[in-house]
Structure formats: structure tokens, C-alpha cells
Write a protein that holds these residues in place. Structure first.
Motif, PDB file in Angstrom:
ATOM      1  N   TRP A  93     -27.581 -36.480 -62.889  1.00 23.47           N
ATOM      2  CA  TRP A  93     -27.241 -35.058 -62.925  1.00 23.47           C
ATOM      3  C   TRP A  93     -27.681 -34.336 -61.654  1.00 23.47           C
ATOM      4  O   TRP A  93     -27.034 -33.377 -61.227  1.00 23.47           O
ATOM      5  CB  TRP A  93     -27.873 -34.405 -64.161  1.00 23.47           C
ATOM      6  CG  TRP A  93     -27.087 -34.677 -65.389  1.00 23.47           C
ATOM      7  CD1 TRP A  93     -27.398 -35.545 -66.411  1.00 23.47           C
ATOM      8  CD2 TRP A  93     -25.820 -34.098 -65.729  1.00 23.47           C
ATOM      9  NE1 TRP A  93     -26.410 -35.542 -67.345  1.00 23.47           N
ATOM     10  CE2 TRP A  93     -25.434 -34.657 -66.966  1.00 23.47           C
ATOM     11  CE3 TRP A  93     -24.987 -33.168 -65.125  1.00 23.47           C
ATOM     12  CZ2 TRP A  93     -24.240 -34.315 -67.598  1.00 23.47           C
ATOM     13  CZ3 TRP A  93     -23.794 -32.823 -65.746  1.00 23.47           C
ATOM     14  CH2 TRP A  93     -23.434 -33.393 -66.966  1.00 23.47           C
ATOM     15  N   PHE A  94     -28.758 -34.793 -61.060  1.00 21.06           N
ATOM     16  CA  PHE A  94     -29.169 -34.203 -59.790  1.00 21.06           C
ATOM     17  C   PHE A  94     -28.087 -34.433 -58.733  1.00 21.06           C
ATOM     18  O   PHE A  94     -27.787 -33.542 -57.930  1.00 21.06           O
ATOM     19  CB  PHE A  94     -30.492 -34.811 -59.329  1.00 21.06           C
ATOM     20  CG  PHE A  94     -31.038 -34.183 -58.071  1.00 21.06           C
ATOM     21  CD1 PHE A  94     -31.782 -33.022 -58.135  1.00 21.06           C
ATOM     22  CD2 PHE A  94     -30.792 -34.751 -56.828  1.00 21.06           C
ATOM     23  CE1 PHE A  94     -32.278 -32.426 -56.976  1.00 21.06           C
ATOM     24  CE2 PHE A  94     -31.281 -34.166 -55.666  1.00 21.06           C
ATOM     25  CZ  PHE A  94     -32.023 -33.005 -55.742  1.00 21.06           C
ATOM     26  N   ALA A 104     -33.307 -27.365 -61.905  1.00 25.41           N
ATOM     27  CA  ALA A 104     -33.218 -26.708 -63.215  1.00 25.41           C
ATOM     28  C   ALA A 104     -31.901 -27.029 -63.904  1.00 25.41           C
ATOM     29  O   ALA A 104     -31.870 -27.359 -65.106  1.00 25.41           O
ATOM     30  CB  ALA A 104     -33.380 -25.196 -63.042  1.00 25.41           C
ATOM     31  N   PHE A 105     -30.789 -26.939 -63.173  1.00 26.96           N
ATOM     32  CA  PHE A 105     -29.483 -27.264 -63.752  1.00 26.96           C
ATOM     33  C   PHE A 105     -29.425 -28.737 -64.159  1.00 26.96           C
ATOM     34  O   PHE A 105     -28.915 -29.080 -65.239  1.00 26.96           O
ATOM     35  CB  PHE A 105     -28.367 -26.958 -62.755  1.00 26.96           C
ATOM     36  CG  PHE A 105     -27.864 -25.550 -62.815  1.00 26.96           C
ATOM     37  CD1 PHE A 105     -27.272 -25.053 -63.961  1.00 26.96           C
ATOM     38  CD2 PHE A 105     -27.971 -24.705 -61.724  1.00 26.96           C
ATOM     39  CE1 PHE A 105     -26.800 -23.749 -64.034  1.00 26.96           C
ATOM     40  CE2 PHE A 105     -27.508 -23.400 -61.769  1.00 26.96           C
ATOM     41  CZ  PHE A 105     -26.918 -22.924 -62.931  1.00 26.96           C
ATOM     42  N   ALA A 106     -29.916 -29.621 -63.299  1.00 24.30           N
ATOM     43  CA  ALA A 106     -29.890 -31.055 -63.602  1.00 24.30           C
ATOM     44  C   ALA A 106     -30.701 -31.364 -64.854  1.00 24.30           C
ATOM     45  O   ALA A 106     -30.269 -32.143 -65.722  1.00 24.30           O
ATOM     46  CB  ALA A 106     -30.424 -31.854 -62.414  1.00 24.30           C
ATOM     47  N   LEU A 107     -31.872 -30.741 -64.974  1.00 17.99           N
ATOM     48  CA  LEU A 107     -32.727 -30.981 -66.138  1.00 17.99           C
ATOM     49  C   LEU A 107     -32.069 -30.458 -67.415  1.00 17.99           C
ATOM     50  O   LEU A 107     -32.097 -31.127 -68.472  1.00 17.99           O
ATOM     51  CB  LEU A 107     -34.078 -30.306 -65.922  1.00 17.99           C
ATOM     52  CG  LEU A 107     -35.130 -30.528 -67.012  1.00 17.99           C
ATOM     53  CD1 LEU A 107     -35.437 -32.018 -67.160  1.00 17.99           C
ATOM     54  CD2 LEU A 107     -36.398 -29.749 -66.689  1.00 17.99           C
ATOM     55  N   LEU A 108     -31.445 -29.288 -67.347  1.00 21.89           N
ATOM     56  CA  LEU A 108     -30.779 -28.711 -68.515  1.00 21.89           C
ATOM     57  C   LEU A 108     -29.658 -29.625 -69.010  1.00 21.89           C
ATOM     58  O   LEU A 108     -29.585 -29.966 -70.200  1.00 21.89           O
ATOM     59  CB  LEU A 108     -30.225 -27.328 -68.165  1.00 21.89           C
ATOM     60  CG  LEU A 108     -29.341 -26.678 -69.236  1.00 21.89           C
ATOM     61  CD1 LEU A 108     -30.149 -26.389 -70.497  1.00 21.89           C
ATOM     62  CD2 LEU A 108     -28.706 -25.391 -68.685  1.00 21.89           C
ATOM     63  N   ALA A 162     -19.384 -29.315 -67.258  1.00 23.10           N
ATOM     64  CA  ALA A 162     -20.589 -29.044 -66.480  1.00 23.10           C
ATOM     65  C   ALA A 162     -20.376 -29.154 -64.979  1.00 23.10           C
ATOM     66  O   ALA A 162     -21.094 -28.526 -64.203  1.00 23.10           O
ATOM     67  CB  ALA A 162     -21.710 -30.005 -66.895  1.00 23.10           C
ATOM     68  N   VAL A 163     -19.383 -29.953 -64.554  1.00 23.33           N
ATOM     69  CA  VAL A 163     -19.209 -30.177 -63.111  1.00 23.33           C
ATOM     70  C   VAL A 163     -17.970 -29.459 -62.563  1.00 23.33           C
ATOM     71  O   VAL A 163     -18.109 -28.464 -61.851  1.00 23.33           O
ATOM     72  CB  VAL A 163     -19.198 -31.689 -62.788  1.00 23.33           C
ATOM     73  CG1 VAL A 163     -19.082 -31.902 -61.278  1.00 23.33           C
ATOM     74  CG2 VAL A 163     -20.474 -32.346 -63.297  1.00 23.33           C
ATOM     75  N   PRO A 164     -16.733 -29.897 -62.856  1.00 22.85           N
ATOM     76  CA  PRO A 164     -15.578 -29.192 -62.261  1.00 22.85           C
ATOM     77  C   PRO A 164     -15.470 -27.727 -62.684  1.00 22.85           C
ATOM     78  O   PRO A 164     -15.214 -26.859 -61.851  1.00 22.85           O
ATOM     79  CB  PRO A 164     -14.374 -30.005 -62.755  1.00 22.85           C
ATOM     80  CG  PRO A 164     -14.920 -31.340 -63.122  1.00 22.85           C
ATOM     81  CD  PRO A 164     -16.300 -31.078 -63.619  1.00 22.85           C
ATOM     82  N   LEU A 165     -15.660 -27.452 -63.985  1.00 24.24           N
ATOM     83  CA  LEU A 165     -15.545 -26.058 -64.438  1.00 24.24           C
ATOM     84  C   LEU A 165     -16.655 -25.200 -63.840  1.00 24.24           C
ATOM     85  O   LEU A 165     -16.409 -24.082 -63.376  1.00 24.24           O
ATOM     86  CB  LEU A 165     -15.595 -25.999 -65.963  1.00 24.24           C
ATOM     87  CG  LEU A 165     -15.512 -24.601 -66.580  1.00 24.24           C
ATOM     88  CD1 LEU A 165     -14.225 -23.898 -66.175  1.00 24.24           C
ATOM     89  CD2 LEU A 165     -15.627 -24.674 -68.099  1.00 24.24           C
ATOM     90  N   HIS A 166     -17.866 -25.712 -63.830  1.00 21.13           N
ATOM     91  CA  HIS A 166     -18.992 -24.982 -63.231  1.00 21.13           C
ATOM     92  C   HIS A 166     -18.742 -24.716 -61.752  1.00 21.13           C
ATOM     93  O   HIS A 166     -18.965 -23.608 -61.250  1.00 21.13           O
ATOM     94  CB  HIS A 166     -20.274 -25.790 -63.423  1.00 21.13           C
ATOM     95  CG  HIS A 166     -21.460 -25.218 -62.720  1.00 21.13           C
ATOM     96  ND1 HIS A 166     -22.276 -24.257 -63.275  1.00 21.13           N
ATOM     97  CD2 HIS A 166     -21.973 -25.465 -61.483  1.00 21.13           C
ATOM     98  CE1 HIS A 166     -23.228 -23.936 -62.430  1.00 21.13           C
ATOM     99  NE2 HIS A 166     -23.087 -24.653 -61.330  1.00 21.13           N
TER     100      HIS A 166
END
Length: 345
Positions: free
Chosen positions: A215-216, A231-235, A256-260
Motif C-alpha cells: 500500500w505504501f 497514514a493512507f497506506a496504514l489505513l 483506493a487507487v484510481p478513484l482516489h
């Protein structure tokens, strides 16, 4: 790549052409202007600067990169939300367009009857690792041979790390594959749909620590502070391992990735930061990713599962960046001639 105010820059001046069929220094036709550095001066980034007389450079000046990029990102956001709605409808039984194996696994997994080493998640791990190395090589080649700017290579480099991290995620799911066919007396059939649910609490904590780096890689962005990225990666990591069912893992990554990324670009990214590479990445990489999402879900059982399954979805990212990279090379050859380096005195 180019700048609209190149002509006023003190670092690069246009050298007058001699009235002959070719320039004495290069032997190139007069019709191909050459940009030369002021004696004793060096370009701050070491990157080539295209000739403003080049047709592609003139096109750049007329091309509204922020607007075209925003349109691409808006399409990505719409397709992401549309796919989420489709997943909800399919899971509730309201519609039945998605392939049954896709709804069961959350991916289009090939070779489920074979060892996990040859299963769809393992194929994605192998493909992502090889293509990530190829993208790393292109970044190095772009800097050393083609003198591409950091701005041009930044999307390739960032997504190279994300692709490699994504491959490790598939590797984890391949290792967690369980045979649910032999136990009932049938043929072997391996599934990873319960990869997280079947773990003990200590096992989930260990998986969370390992997948944090995945996620990082997804959340990493040069424009974002390190603390925000962590913080985002941990969430997302904690939600994925402890809350989201494994079969919705792929859908969650899309949200979490393209939409974000699309929402962040449309709502928070300043217009002056949306250079020519912004629409190139949006249209050559992001939009095809979302289109391939629907192709995988709709065509899995009838076609895709027989030829590699989800691995072809993962190939969309590097293929899109290969096209992106090819356009950069074409511009350099057209605007600089045969050589990739700026001519200097």
C-alpha cells in the motif's frame, strides 16, 4: 520536453544558420533548426529542450493539457464508481452480467486446477515483476540516453514501484491458495478467496505488516508528505486485512487507487502542475485500466480465464507506459533529429 517561453530563456539561444545546404557542424539540413547552449552554460536539469519550431512543440502550445487531463480523470472516476455499483448489484443478485468465477474469486483466475505456482495470482506476480524491471530499465535509459526530464519520467517511475508492489500482493495471495476441490473427492481446485479470513489474529498482523509496503507503493507520491503517505497506506492496509472480504480486494484497490488519484487530481491539484504528461498518463494508462476492469469481469469465463486471466489486466499498466515512453522518444527524434542530446558549443 518543451517550454512555451524558450525563446526568452538566457540558457538557450537560436544559432543563425549559414546560407548553405547543410550546417557545417552537423551536416543536417537547414530546415531542421538546432538549439544550442550559451557558451559555458548548462541546462539545470540536464534534459533536452525541444526546438519551438518543431510541429510537436507548436502543438504543445495549443494543447490545453489540464483540460484534456481532467476529462480523462473524470472518466476514470465515473468508471470506478460505475464498477462499484455493478459489483454491488451483482453481489446482491439484482444483475447477472459478471462471470461466475469472477464473482466467486474477485479476480479472473486461470489454472485453478493446477499448483498455486501456476495459478492466476502467481502468473500475475511473475508478469508484474518482469515488467516492473523493464520499466525500471526504461527510466534509467530515458535519463542517460534520451535525457528525458524528471517530469516526463516521474509517472513511469512511480507506477513502476506500484506495479512491483502489486505483484507482491498477488504473490501473497498465491501462497495463501487453498485446495477446496480434493477434500470433497473432486479434482483439485485452488482458491484464494479466503486468504485473510482463514488467518489467525497473529497471522493477520504479520500479513498486515508485509502488505503495508504494498500500500505504501500505491500511495507514494512526490507531491505528498511522507507522513500523509504512511497514514493512507496504514489505513488501507488495515481495512484490507481486517475488514474487507478477500473477494472484494480487487474492487477495493480500484476505489483506493484510481478513484482516489482521479478525485485528488480533479479537486486538489493546481492547474499549473498539470503539464503535458498529466493527460498522457490519464488517457494512455488510467482510462485503459478501468476499461479492462469491465472486460475482465464480463469475459472471464468465456475467454480470458483460458489465456492467463487477471495477468492481462495487470499488463495494461506497463503496456500503457510503453506507449507513453514511445511518444516521448518519437518527439525527441522529430524535434532533435537523429540524436537525443541537445547540441552544445
Amino acid at each position: 520536453l518543451g517550454s512555451s517561453d524558450l525563446g526568452s530563456s538566457p540558457l538557450f539561444l537560436r544559432r543563425p544558420r549559414p546560407a548553405s545546404a547543410a550546417t557545417p557542424a552537423t551536416g543536417m539540413p537547414i530546415g531542421r533548426p538546432t538549439i544550442v547552449a550559451t557558451p559555458g552554460a548548462a541546462h539545470a536539469s540536464g534534459a533536452c529542450v525541444p526546438d519551438p519550431a518543431c510541429p510537436l512543440s507548436r502543438l504543445r502550445q495549443r494543447f490545453d493539457a489540464p483540460l484534456i487531463g481532467d476529462i480523462g480523470k473524470a472518466i476514470v472516476a465515473a468508471l470506478s464508481l460505475g464498477f462499484l455499483c455493478c459489483v454491488i448489484l451483482e453481489d446482491s443478485g439484482v444483475t447477472g452480467f459478471f462471470a461466475d468465477s469472477y464473482k466467486r474469486e474477485g479476480f479472473c483466475l486461470a489454472n485453478q486446477q493446477l499448483s498455486p505456482m501456476y495459478q492466476g495470482h502467481a502468473l500475475s506476480f511473475y508478469m508484474n515483476s518482469v515488467l516492473a524491471v523493464a520499466m525500471f530499465a526504461l527510466v534509467a535509459l530515458g535519463r542517460r540516453t534520451w535525457r528525458m526530464s524528471d517530469a516526463a519520467l516521474r509517472p513511469v517511475q512511480k507506477n513502476t514501484i506500484s506495479l512491483l508492489a502489486h505483484g507482491f500482493g498477488h504473490g501473497f495471495l498465491a501462497m495463501r491458495a487453498a485446495d477446496i476441490g480434493s477434500g470433497s473427492g473432486g479434482a483439485p481446485r485452488y482458491t484464494s478467496s479466503g486468504a485473510f479470513e482463514s488467518l489467525s489474529l497473529p497471522g493477520r498482523c504479520a500479513a498486515s505488516c508485509a502488505l503495508f509496503f504494498v500500500w505504501f507503493g500505491f500511495m507514494r507520491d512526490a507531491r505528498r508528505r511522507l507522513s500523509t503517505t504512511v497514514a493512507f497506506a496504514l489505513l488501507h492496509d488495515l481495512l484490507q486485512v481486517f475488514v474487507i472480504p478477500t473477494r472484494f480486494f480487487f474492487t477495493y484497490v480500484l476505489m483506493a487507487v484510481p478513484l482516489h488519484s482521479a478525485a485528488r487530481a480533479l479537486l486538489f491539484r493546481p492547474r499549473h502542475e498539470k503539464d503535458i504528461y498529466y493527460p498522457m498518463e490519464a488517457w494512455l494508462v488510467d482510462v485503459p485500466i478501468l476499461l479492462m476492469t469491465f472486460v475482465e469481469a464480463l469475459s472471464c469465463d468465456k475467454f480470458l480465464i483460458h489465456y492467463g486471466g487477471h495477468a492481462w489486466f495487470d499488463a495494461v499498466v506497463p503496456v500503457g507506459f510503453f506507449a507513453y515512453y514511445l511518444l516521448l522518444i518519437i518527439e525527441r527524434r522529430v524535434c532533435f533529429g537523429v540524436g537525443a542530446r541537445a547540441k552544445t558549443r
